[in-house]
Design an enzyme around this catalytic site. Sequence first.
Site, mmCIF file in Angstrom:
data_model
loop_
_atom_site.group_PDB
_atom_site.id
_atom_site.type_symbol
_atom_site.label_atom_id
_atom_site.label_comp_id
_atom_site.label_asym_id
_atom_site.label_seq_id
_atom_site.Cartn_x
_atom_site.Cartn_y
_atom_site.Cartn_z
ATOM 1 N N CYS A 146 -2.095 -44.020 -53.854
ATOM 2 C CA CYS A 146 -0.965 -44.900 -54.191
ATOM 3 C C CYS A 146 -0.270 -45.457 -52.959
ATOM 4 O O CYS A 146 0.232 -46.588 -52.982
ATOM 5 C CB CYS A 146 0.029 -44.167 -55.088
ATOM 6 S SG CYS A 146 0.765 -42.690 -54.348
ATOM 7 N N CYS A 179 30.818 -66.645 -31.877
ATOM 8 C CA CYS A 179 32.077 -65.895 -31.971
ATOM 9 C C CYS A 179 32.429 -65.711 -33.440
ATOM 10 O O CYS A 179 32.397 -66.668 -34.225
ATOM 11 C CB CYS A 179 33.185 -66.656 -31.246
ATOM 12 S SG CYS A 179 34.831 -65.888 -31.438
ATOM 13 N N CYS A 214 36.070 -67.932 -34.107
ATOM 14 C CA CYS A 214 36.158 -69.385 -34.019
ATOM 15 C C CYS A 214 34.815 -70.087 -34.160
ATOM 16 O O CYS A 214 34.775 -71.304 -34.340
ATOM 17 C CB CYS A 214 36.832 -69.796 -32.710
ATOM 18 S SG CYS A 214 35.814 -69.464 -31.244
ATOM 19 N N CYS A 250 31.672 -56.158 -28.599
ATOM 20 C CA CYS A 250 32.465 -54.930 -28.616
ATOM 21 C C CYS A 250 31.911 -53.986 -29.675
ATOM 22 O O CYS A 250 32.041 -54.241 -30.883
ATOM 23 C CB CYS A 250 33.933 -55.233 -28.904
ATOM 24 S SG CYS A 250 34.983 -53.733 -28.854
ATOM 25 N N CYS A 302 34.725 -52.339 -31.886
ATOM 26 C CA CYS A 302 35.231 -53.191 -32.967
ATOM 27 C C CYS A 302 34.292 -53.152 -34.171
ATOM 28 O O CYS A 302 34.725 -53.318 -35.313
ATOM 29 C CB CYS A 302 35.380 -54.638 -32.479
ATOM 30 S SG CYS A 302 36.853 -54.921 -31.463
ATOM 31 N N CYS A 311 34.258 -65.157 -28.179
ATOM 32 C CA CYS A 311 34.348 -66.024 -27.013
ATOM 33 C C CYS A 311 35.462 -65.479 -26.115
ATOM 34 O O CYS A 311 36.158 -64.522 -26.482
ATOM 35 C CB CYS A 311 34.651 -67.473 -27.434
ATOM 36 S SG CYS A 311 36.271 -67.671 -28.233
ATOM 37 N N HIS A 352 5.051 -40.357 -55.213
ATOM 38 C CA HIS A 352 4.257 -41.462 -55.785
ATOM 39 C C HIS A 352 4.876 -42.787 -55.359
ATOM 40 O O HIS A 352 6.057 -43.040 -55.577
ATOM 41 C CB HIS A 352 4.218 -41.360 -57.305
ATOM 42 C CG HIS A 352 3.407 -42.441 -57.948
ATOM 43 N ND1 HIS A 352 2.056 -42.601 -57.729
ATOM 44 C CD2 HIS A 352 3.771 -43.449 -58.793
ATOM 45 C CE1 HIS A 352 1.618 -43.639 -58.413
ATOM 46 N NE2 HIS A 352 2.641 -44.170 -59.057
#
Length: 704
Positions: free
Chosen positions: A351, A534, A537, A545, A548, A563, A619
């Site tokens: 299988c 970014c 924006c 980071c 973060c 940015c 399986h």
Amino acid sequence: MRLHYFLQKTDLDNALQINVGQQVMVQLDQRRVPGTIRYIGKIQNSTLLPAVYFGVELQGPGEGQGRNDGSYGGIQHFKCEKKCGLFVPFDKLQFVNATKKCQKKELAATERRVKKEMVQHEDTLPVKPGDKVGFYMCETLQQGTALIINKEGPQWIVEVSPDEGPKDELVKIPMDAVIKEDLLSAVLESDSGLEQGSAIHNEKAAISGEQDIGRASSSTLGVNSMVQIFLDKESPISGIIRWIGFLPNNKPVMAGVELDEDKGVTNGTFFGKQYFSCPPQRGIFVKLQCCQPDVRFQSVAATLCPELDPSSCNGLESSTVLENSPPLRNGLAVDVLQGRMKGIQGHCNSCYMDAALFSLFSCTSVLDSMLFKPSQPPDDRIQMILRNEIVNPLRRRGFVPAKSVMKLRHQLTEESQCPSFSTAEKDPEEFLSLIMHHILRIEPLLKLQSRGHKEQECYCYQIFMEKQEELVLPDVQQLLEHSFLSADLKLLEIPSCFIIQMPRFGKDYKMFSKITPSLELNITDLLFDSPRECIICGDLATYECAECFRDRTFAATGLKQYCDQCSAQTHMHYRRRMHKLQELKYPAEFQPSTRHRGSSRVPRETMELFAVLCIETSHYVSFVKYGPKKEHWMFFDSMADRHGDENGYNIPTVTLCPEVAKYLESPIADLAVQRPREMDGVAKRLFCDAYMYLYQSRKMALYK
């Protein structure tokens, strides 16, 4: 009574030399059974009983035929299992090799050594003392009882007491040359020629074998043929012929067979010579005429016709399709693949391979390079089987018989020198690594780099990560990002195919009870030195980071990069001032915008999900996406049903499962509390049993 014993002088002399631990034959109900002396002495203060009795522990066919557990008259003289003990006078015993004192000492030393080695190899020795066995002497099959098993050098030797001839002379036979009791009926029947037609067939087979040792006369049996050996009329055992030829001191054409079960006596050796390789207790040598073609694989049409309209079986006797076919999509995939006896037929733990092959080739061409890449012998043989006997028949007819996959497994066994590939359970990644890397030698699908380390190449990516409590119901995107970040990994290039294994510990323990499939995988932020956007924006990102990423304030998915301006603003918060930023590299043509945000648009690199392999109780099954809509899913199980018992065959089935779309569109909160057993159809398998996700890049599929 004393006169009677005195007249039995030879037996009496042997009895005087016997020691505890010696093996004997005991007369029991008009027959003799093997046993071991455990006690010598009196058993009751009586002048009516002989002064010395022998306490015997019965073995082999005598087990359970005794009178006690080593006790007599309330006194325990030795210990053994219930009804395995017996007290007898010496005239009820047949002493084995006890006519000389040196023989007695040799047997005692041998027994101590054998006991030690047999304890170490108890689970692997196919023959044990007391077993009824057969062996060839001067081209004649004889029978007897295995009494002593010892090791001479690297080889195990069985000392057998023949049923005919002197009882006090043992015959030494190599372990790999004896025939077990449950196989004797097949060999005896072939020797006696009970049926005239069988005898004529046997004679023709022998003549043909002498003329062409690689073929079996009229039966077309040869190496790698799947056969059955009939132990009796109702209990055949199945196996694969691994060798055909003549053995020393044997005129008939012999076959070395690797059995599907541990009912053999060898690993492919005979009298110390290796004729073929297989796991211990899987090999046996029998006359070629004892083998019959396995009826389960004789004809594809015979297998299909009980399930399909007979008219649809025309032309299916040959499982080979030479004309190359494109992958199946949309309505054509439904027409060709949907139904019973569709897909790839499973057999003998296949299988894992069935599910992997169906996922990779039924509805996508992302790895078709495996089928057409120039290859050299013997690798081209595997490539031809894969292309002409599996992929092309699957795409053209919607069905691949089990014998085609078995043929591929046999070739993989020979190429990898791993005998378990034709019989044992494997994992899909083990199969894929073998065929992609070691055999077809295609370029690795993934090229990875960890910061400060050398480039790494692989074919499958295993997700490793610590348990994340906040990830109650993760999707594949989240798991991949967590894994890449924790290992500090980046992709050096866009892969054509991205095979991702889910975090598991063995086949039983799953880190997450449910995982949501990500239909689209965004790998933009996972690429090395690639321009990134970014997250605030949309301008070109210059910093990443990692801390973060773990901050719950932000979105659950996506690596966190900024940015210059957004990074400064984000890390003005007192909780994020100590974050360590990683400066990003980007191509020269991408420069941070100095005019307005969002002017430097970064292209997104995505991959689409095309299949999922799932596992439950060892399986494997698979889900394949055959069209663009969310409900375009089909479910494949190579062993969905079965026709017949041991001699039957598996019925592969492909079913549509549009119910999957319902749960893919469900809110995460609803899906998290959804009880798996209450999910519609087979959706539970997709969300709860996922083992491997397969993604493809439309941009790169034609180049690898």
